[in-house]
Design an enzyme around this catalytic site. Sequence first.
Site, PDB file in Angstrom:
ATOM      1  N   LYS A  22      37.823   8.798  38.380  1.00 34.04           N
ATOM      2  CA  LYS A  22      37.107   9.311  37.208  1.00 34.04           C
ATOM      3  C   LYS A  22      36.994  10.829  37.282  1.00 34.04           C
ATOM      4  O   LYS A  22      37.324  11.534  36.331  1.00 34.04           O
ATOM      5  CB  LYS A  22      35.700   8.703  37.151  1.00 34.04           C
ATOM      6  N   ASN A  23      36.521  11.332  38.431  1.00 34.30           N
ATOM      7  CA  ASN A  23      36.249  12.768  38.517  1.00 34.30           C
ATOM      8  C   ASN A  23      37.523  13.606  38.474  1.00 34.30           C
ATOM      9  O   ASN A  23      37.489  14.753  38.021  1.00 34.30           O
ATOM     10  CB  ASN A  23      35.442  13.080  39.782  1.00 34.30           C
ATOM     11  N   CYS A 118      19.626  16.499  33.817  1.00 32.84           N
ATOM     12  CA  CYS A 118      20.425  15.441  34.423  1.00 32.84           C
ATOM     13  C   CYS A 118      19.531  14.703  35.394  1.00 32.84           C
ATOM     14  O   CYS A 118      18.706  15.316  36.067  1.00 32.84           O
ATOM     15  CB  CYS A 118      21.593  16.074  35.153  1.00 32.84           C
ATOM     16  N   ARG A 123      21.091  20.780  38.498  1.00 31.16           N
ATOM     17  CA  ARG A 123      22.523  20.904  38.258  1.00 31.16           C
ATOM     18  C   ARG A 123      22.889  21.989  37.239  1.00 31.16           C
ATOM     19  O   ARG A 123      23.409  21.712  36.167  1.00 31.16           O
ATOM     20  CB  ARG A 123      23.116  19.559  37.817  1.00 31.16           C
ATOM     21  N   ASP A 308      28.210  10.966  46.476  1.00 30.18           N
ATOM     22  CA  ASP A 308      28.423   9.855  45.540  1.00 30.18           C
ATOM     23  C   ASP A 308      28.503   8.493  46.234  1.00 30.18           C
ATOM     24  O   ASP A 308      28.609   7.473  45.561  1.00 30.18           O
ATOM     25  CB  ASP A 308      29.696  10.089  44.716  1.00 30.18           C
ATOM     26  N   ARG A 400      30.116   4.123  32.935  1.00 30.43           N
ATOM     27  CA  ARG A 400      30.642   5.492  32.953  1.00 30.43           C
ATOM     28  C   ARG A 400      31.627   5.656  34.111  1.00 30.43           C
ATOM     29  O   ARG A 400      32.512   6.497  34.042  1.00 30.43           O
ATOM     30  CB  ARG A 400      29.496   6.502  33.140  1.00 30.43           C
TER      31      ARG A 400
END
Length: 422
Positions: A22-23, A118, A123, A308, A400
Site C-alpha cells: 500500500k505505502n 490524525c 504528524r 506499523d 484502507r
Amino acid sequence: MDSIIVKGGGELRGQIPIAGAKNACLTLMPATLLSHEPLTLTNAPRLSDIATMTQLLQSLGAEVTSMQGGQVLAMSSHDIHNHTADYDIVRKMRASILVLGPMLARDGHAIVSLPGGCAIGARPVDLHLKGLEALGAVLDLKDGYVHAEARGGLKGATFEFPVVSVGATENVLMAATLAKGTTVLKNAAREPEIVDLAECLIKMGAQIEGHGTSTITIQGVDSLGGATHPVVTDRIELGTYMLAPAFCGGEVELLGGRINLVGAFCEKLDAAGVDVTETPLGLKVKRSNGRVNAVDVVTEPFPGFPTDLQAQMMALLCTAEGTSVLEEKIFENRFMHAPELIRMGARIDVHGGHATVTGVDKLKGAPVMATDLRASVSLILAGLAAEGETIVNRVYHLDRGYERVEEKLRAVGAHIERVKSQ
Ligand code: UD1
C-alpha cells in the site's frame, strides 16, 4: 459500518498470498504527475486508500484506469488542468501530500490542502515543506492550503532531514528528479518503499544513486518518460500474516515474502520462539507448542522494527511467558489498541512512549473498537487466539490497508466473517 466477527481456537495451516505494498503504491501513483508519458503499475493492492489516491489524481486531470480487478493501474498525466488538491480528499488520507512535489516540479506551481489531524499523533508535514523550500520552492500557507511556486523551476540543493521521514523523503526525491542540477538528500529514509520508488523513477529516466542508504543523490533531468513497474511486496501485510500462526499455532507459508523486507521483525519472532524459514515461494512460519517468550521491542525507521507492526506484536506478547516492554519511537499516541486489548483480558500498562505487557495465559473474546489501521488488525489477530467470540467494530480502517482480510485468513483455517452494516 461493517464489523468483523472472529472465533478463537484452532491451528492455522496453508498459504497466504501477500499483495503489493500500500505505502509503495501510494507514492508510485503520484509519480505519474512527473511525466507526460504513461506510467503503469502492476501488483497493485486493492484497497480503499488506492481508490482515494485514484480519485485525487483524477481530480487533477490524470487518467487512471484500473485493470485486472485493480491489480494493474494504467496512469497518464499528459493533461493536468487542475493544480489544487482539495481538502475533501486530502483529509481522508495523509499520503495525498505526495502530489505536491511532483506537481511543483513539473509545472512550477501547486496548491495542496494540509492533511489535518490524525489518530496516531500530530504528524505534521513541515519536513516535506522544508525539503521543497531547499529546492527553491516559495511556500505560502493560506486558508489551510499550502500554495507552492517555483516559476523558474526547482534547483538542486543539499538538504539534511532533521528527522527521518518516509513521506518527506519521497516527496523531495520526486521533486528533485526534475530540478536543475544535483540534489543530495541526507538522513533520508531507507524503507523498501523508497527503494521501490527510486527504481521506478530510474525506469522513467531519472538519475538517482544511493537509494536504500541515508544519502540519496539525484541529478536532475529535463523530463521523465513512461514506465511499467511492479509494486514491491507489502512488508507490513507480510509481517501481520506471519503473526497469525504465531498466535494460533500451526504452519503458514506467506507467498512472495522475503526476509530482507522484515529482518528486524524476524529477529524478534525468533527471540519469541517462532520459527521463520525461507522457501522457494516465500517465508514459512511455524509455532509448534507452548506460549511465546516475552521480548522487548523498540520501533525505529527501517531497517529497525517497523511502527506499523507494533500493535500486532503487542497483541502477540499479551499471551507471552513473562513481561515485555514496547517502546514507540516514531509516533506518539500509537498505543490506542492497548485499552481494547485490555478489554480482552490483557495486562498492559502504558506510560508515555512505553507499554509494559505482562503475559496472561489466554485472552478472552470481547466487543472491541478499531481505532486505526494497524490497531484493527491487531485486534483480529488477538481474537483468533482468544477464547470465545471477538467482534471488531468500525473496520473501515482495515479496508484502507488489508485486501480481503477475511478471505485470506479463512483460507488457512481461521473462523472469521464480516457482518455488513445495515
Ligand atoms: C509512512 C507510512 C506509515 C508509517 C510511517 C513510519 C505511508 C503512506 N505511510 O508515513 O504507514 O507508519 O511512514 O514508518 O507511507 N514528521 C514530522 N514532519 C513531517 C513528516 C514527519 O515531524 O513533515 C514526523 C512524524 O510525525 C513521525 C516521524 O516524522 O513522528 C516519521 O513520520 P514519516 O516517516 O514521515 O511517516 P509518513 O511518511 O507519514
